[in-house]
Motif scaffolding. Structure first.
Motif, PDB file in Angstrom:
ATOM      1  N   PHE A   1      87.005-111.040  -0.874  1.00  0.00           N
ATOM      2  CA  PHE A   1      86.155-111.740   0.097  1.00  0.00           C
ATOM      3  C   PHE A   1      86.599-113.171   0.362  1.00  0.00           C
ATOM      4  O   PHE A   1      86.181-113.763   1.366  1.00  0.00           O
ATOM      5  CB  PHE A   1      84.667-111.712  -0.309  1.00  0.00           C
ATOM      6  CG  PHE A   1      84.120-110.319  -0.464  1.00  0.00           C
ATOM      7  CD1 PHE A   1      84.099-109.444   0.605  1.00  0.00           C
ATOM      8  CD2 PHE A   1      83.648-109.876  -1.688  1.00  0.00           C
ATOM      9  CE1 PHE A   1      83.605-108.147   0.466  1.00  0.00           C
ATOM     10  CE2 PHE A   1      83.157-108.591  -1.841  1.00  0.00           C
ATOM     11  CZ  PHE A   1      83.132-107.727  -0.758  1.00  0.00           C
TER      12      PHE A   1
ATOM     13  N   ILE B   1      88.535-113.488   3.800  1.00  0.00           N
ATOM     14  CA  ILE B   1      87.870-113.495   5.100  1.00  0.00           C
ATOM     15  C   ILE B   1      88.059-114.879   5.719  1.00  0.00           C
ATOM     16  O   ILE B   1      87.670-115.888   5.117  1.00  0.00           O
ATOM     17  CB  ILE B   1      86.382-113.156   4.963  1.00  0.00           C
ATOM     18  CG1 ILE B   1      86.203-111.734   4.429  1.00  0.00           C
ATOM     19  CG2 ILE B   1      85.659-113.323   6.300  1.00  0.00           C
ATOM     20  CD1 ILE B   1      84.761-111.333   4.178  1.00  0.00           C
TER      21      ILE B   1
ATOM     22  N   THR C   1      82.236-115.618  11.072  1.00  0.00           N
ATOM     23  CA  THR C   1      82.084-115.201   9.677  1.00  0.00           C
ATOM     24  C   THR C   1      81.172-116.135   8.889  1.00  0.00           C
ATOM     25  O   THR C   1      80.871-115.868   7.728  1.00  0.00           O
ATOM     26  CB  THR C   1      83.452-115.143   8.973  1.00  0.00           C
ATOM     27  OG1 THR C   1      83.966-116.472   8.788  1.00  0.00           O
ATOM     28  CG2 THR C   1      84.446-114.318   9.763  1.00  0.00           C
TER      29      THR C   1
ATOM     30  N   LEU D   1      80.848-118.378   3.840  1.00  0.00           N
ATOM     31  CA  LEU D   1      80.716-117.011   4.321  1.00  0.00           C
ATOM     32  C   LEU D   1      79.249-116.628   4.478  1.00  0.00           C
ATOM     33  O   LEU D   1      78.422-116.911   3.615  1.00  0.00           O
ATOM     34  CB  LEU D   1      81.405-116.063   3.336  1.00  0.00           C
ATOM     35  CG  LEU D   1      81.330-114.570   3.647  1.00  0.00           C
ATOM     36  CD1 LEU D   1      82.090-114.238   4.921  1.00  0.00           C
ATOM     37  CD2 LEU D   1      81.882-113.765   2.472  1.00  0.00           C
TER      38      LEU D   1
ATOM     39  N   TYR E   1      86.359-108.987  10.703  1.00  0.00           N
ATOM     40  CA  TYR E   1      87.041-109.680   9.609  1.00  0.00           C
ATOM     41  C   TYR E   1      86.596-109.140   8.252  1.00  0.00           C
ATOM     42  O   TYR E   1      87.396-109.041   7.312  1.00  0.00           O
ATOM     43  CB  TYR E   1      86.778-111.188   9.676  1.00  0.00           C
ATOM     44  CG  TYR E   1      87.449-111.882  10.843  1.00  0.00           C
ATOM     45  CD1 TYR E   1      88.833-111.966  10.932  1.00  0.00           C
ATOM     46  CD2 TYR E   1      86.687-112.468  11.862  1.00  0.00           C
ATOM     47  CE1 TYR E   1      89.448-112.614  11.999  1.00  0.00           C
ATOM     48  CE2 TYR E   1      87.292-113.117  12.923  1.00  0.00           C
ATOM     49  CZ  TYR E   1      88.673-113.177  12.991  1.00  0.00           C
ATOM     50  OH  TYR E   1      89.281-113.821  14.043  1.00  0.00           O
ATOM     51  N   TYR E   2      85.319-108.793   8.152  1.00  0.00           N
ATOM     52  CA  TYR E   2      84.812-108.168   6.924  1.00  0.00           C
ATOM     53  C   TYR E   2      85.482-106.814   6.712  1.00  0.00           C
ATOM     54  O   TYR E   2      85.952-106.497   5.604  1.00  0.00           O
ATOM     55  CB  TYR E   2      83.295-108.000   7.038  1.00  0.00           C
ATOM     56  CG  TYR E   2      82.638-107.301   5.868  1.00  0.00           C
ATOM     57  CD1 TYR E   2      82.213-108.018   4.753  1.00  0.00           C
ATOM     58  CD2 TYR E   2      82.420-105.920   5.876  1.00  0.00           C
ATOM     59  CE1 TYR E   2      81.583-107.388   3.684  1.00  0.00           C
ATOM     60  CE2 TYR E   2      81.799-105.277   4.813  1.00  0.00           C
ATOM     61  CZ  TYR E   2      81.387-106.012   3.720  1.00  0.00           C
ATOM     62  OH  TYR E   2      80.782-105.385   2.667  1.00  0.00           O
TER      63      TYR E   2
ATOM     64  N   GLU F   1      88.968-107.192   5.494  1.00  0.00           N
ATOM     65  CA  GLU F   1      89.064-107.578   4.086  1.00  0.00           C
ATOM     66  C   GLU F   1      88.862-106.369   3.177  1.00  0.00           C
ATOM     67  O   GLU F   1      89.577-106.200   2.173  1.00  0.00           O
ATOM     68  CB  GLU F   1      88.047-108.672   3.771  1.00  0.00           C
ATOM     69  CG  GLU F   1      87.915-109.033   2.303  1.00  0.00           C
ATOM     70  CD  GLU F   1      89.170-109.651   1.699  1.00  0.00           C
ATOM     71  OE1 GLU F   1      89.123-110.018   0.504  1.00  0.00           O
ATOM     72  OE2 GLU F   1      90.193-109.778   2.405  1.00  0.00           O
TER      73      GLU F   1
END
Length: 369
Positions: A100, A103, A109, A122, A130-131, A134
């Protein structure tokens, strides 16, 4: 002996420094305990003159890598060949990842504040591309490495947790839709989702790649606690976490050595088995002798630990490695007791001192300090 001679001919006095050679006796590798160097680069181990022979001679059974930094296979061909050599030699393989943290710091985000600005960290309810990227990153990198365990270091928020969430329009909408009564319930629910998503993606990708059934753990996520008000250990264990990992980074003064043992014991008391793997440092928080290092390691094992983790790899020296090997010679013959036993209760030391131990059937491992 050495001296420094400068360009103008000036010279420092001759200095003599005594050197002491250490020979480590043959040390058996434990079969069930997890012993390696943790936050120690694979390239650093590969640089040892007789890397795997000497690593095995110390009794160490787990080789570590930060796979993210070697994900470009062609650019890191020698490292990957060495990684597979370690696997073929029978070593357990451990990947350390900062899940994480990858990210990117993009506006979408971060927490979305009512005034149109964004938070600095975050957003715990963000589940956008983007999550997803990751989650895919960590899954595919583990599929490439096929490790035996993934231990993560997740510090995307400070000790106060995601403090922007209560002012975030996205989090407020998610909180309202969740039906939960308080933010203290909502934050761990989001943390549970995030780690569950990562673990399930990694499991599926590694299985598809023909890898082993993996063990998962996270730095400083502890039994009975919610890390940074967001990561609920008790809800994740044992399905999505298999170890509690207390962290005690100290220079190992006497009271620190007792604290190391006490924290391992505290976590073991919460768990049905010896699923405690503490983090200590080989000297980053202040250097110490091999003797003190040995005492701290023994405190961990005698108070319910089944393995060790270390930060970082910068300060290992021969004295500490020899002390570590000596501890392995102490615990390897009794690892079944340590793994299968329960904490010793009711024992006392007359006068100054402390006693720790693990009991399994009619056998005990006892540490008197």
């Amino acid at each position: 002996r050495y001296a420094t001679v400068y360009a103008d001919g000036a010279q420092t006095p001759l200095v003599s420094v005594p050197l002491r050679a250490i020979e480590v006796p043959p040390t058996p590798q434990p079969q069930r305990l997890l012993v390696g160097l943790s936050w120690y680069g694979l390239g650093s181990l590969m640089s040892w003159p007789n890397a795997l022979e000497d690593y095995r001679a110390l009794g160490l059974n787990t080789v570590n890598a930060m796979v993210h930094w070697m994900a470009d296979v062609e650019a890191n061909r020698e490292l990957w060949e060495f990684w597979e050599e370690c696997r073929d030699a029978g070593f357990r393989l451990q990947n350390i990842d900062s899940t994480f943290h990858r990210i990117p710091n993009e506006p979408e985000t971060r927490c979305q504040l009512a005034d149109g600005t964004t938070g600095s960290r975050l957003c715990p309810s963000y589940r956008g591309p983007y999550y997803e990227a990751e989650i895919e990153r960590v899954a595919q990198q583990n599929a490439l490495a096929r490790p035996d365990c993934l231990f993560a270091d997740i510090e995307v928020w400070n000790w106060r947790g995601p403090v922007d969430s209560e002012n975030c329009t996205r989090c407020r909408a998610d909180f309202a839709a969740s039906g939960l009564a308080t933010w203290d319930e909502w934050r761990p629910a989001k943390g549970f989702e995030m780690w569950r998503d990562a673990v399930e993606a990694v499991r599926a990708a590694v299985a598809a790649a023909g890898g082993p059934e993996m063990e998962f753990g996270v730095y400083d996520w502890r039994a009975g606690k919610v890390y940074q008000f967001t990561w609920p250990f008790d809800r994740l264990y044992p399905e999505h976490l298999q170890s509690s990992q207390p962290s005690t980074y100290t220079p190992l003064y006497p009271y620190h050595i007792a604290l190391v043992g006490d924290e391992a014991r505290e976590d073991r008391e919460f768990l049905p088995r010896a699923d405690v793997i503490p983090w200590i440092t080989p000297g980053d928080a202040g250097t110490f002798t091999g003797e003190r290092f040995r005492y701290a390691l023994l405190e961990c094992f005698a108070n319910g630990a089944r393995g060790m983790q270390f930060w970082s790899g910068r300060v290992w020296d021969a004295e500490n490695l020899a002390a570590y090997a000596r501890v392995i010679r102490n615990v390897a013959p009794v690892e079944d007791v340590l793994m299968d036993g329960e904490l010793l209760e009711g024992a006392r030391v007359q006068g100054a001192g402390r006693i720790s131990g693990v009991v399994a059937g009619d056998e005990m491992v006892i540490l008197v300090a």
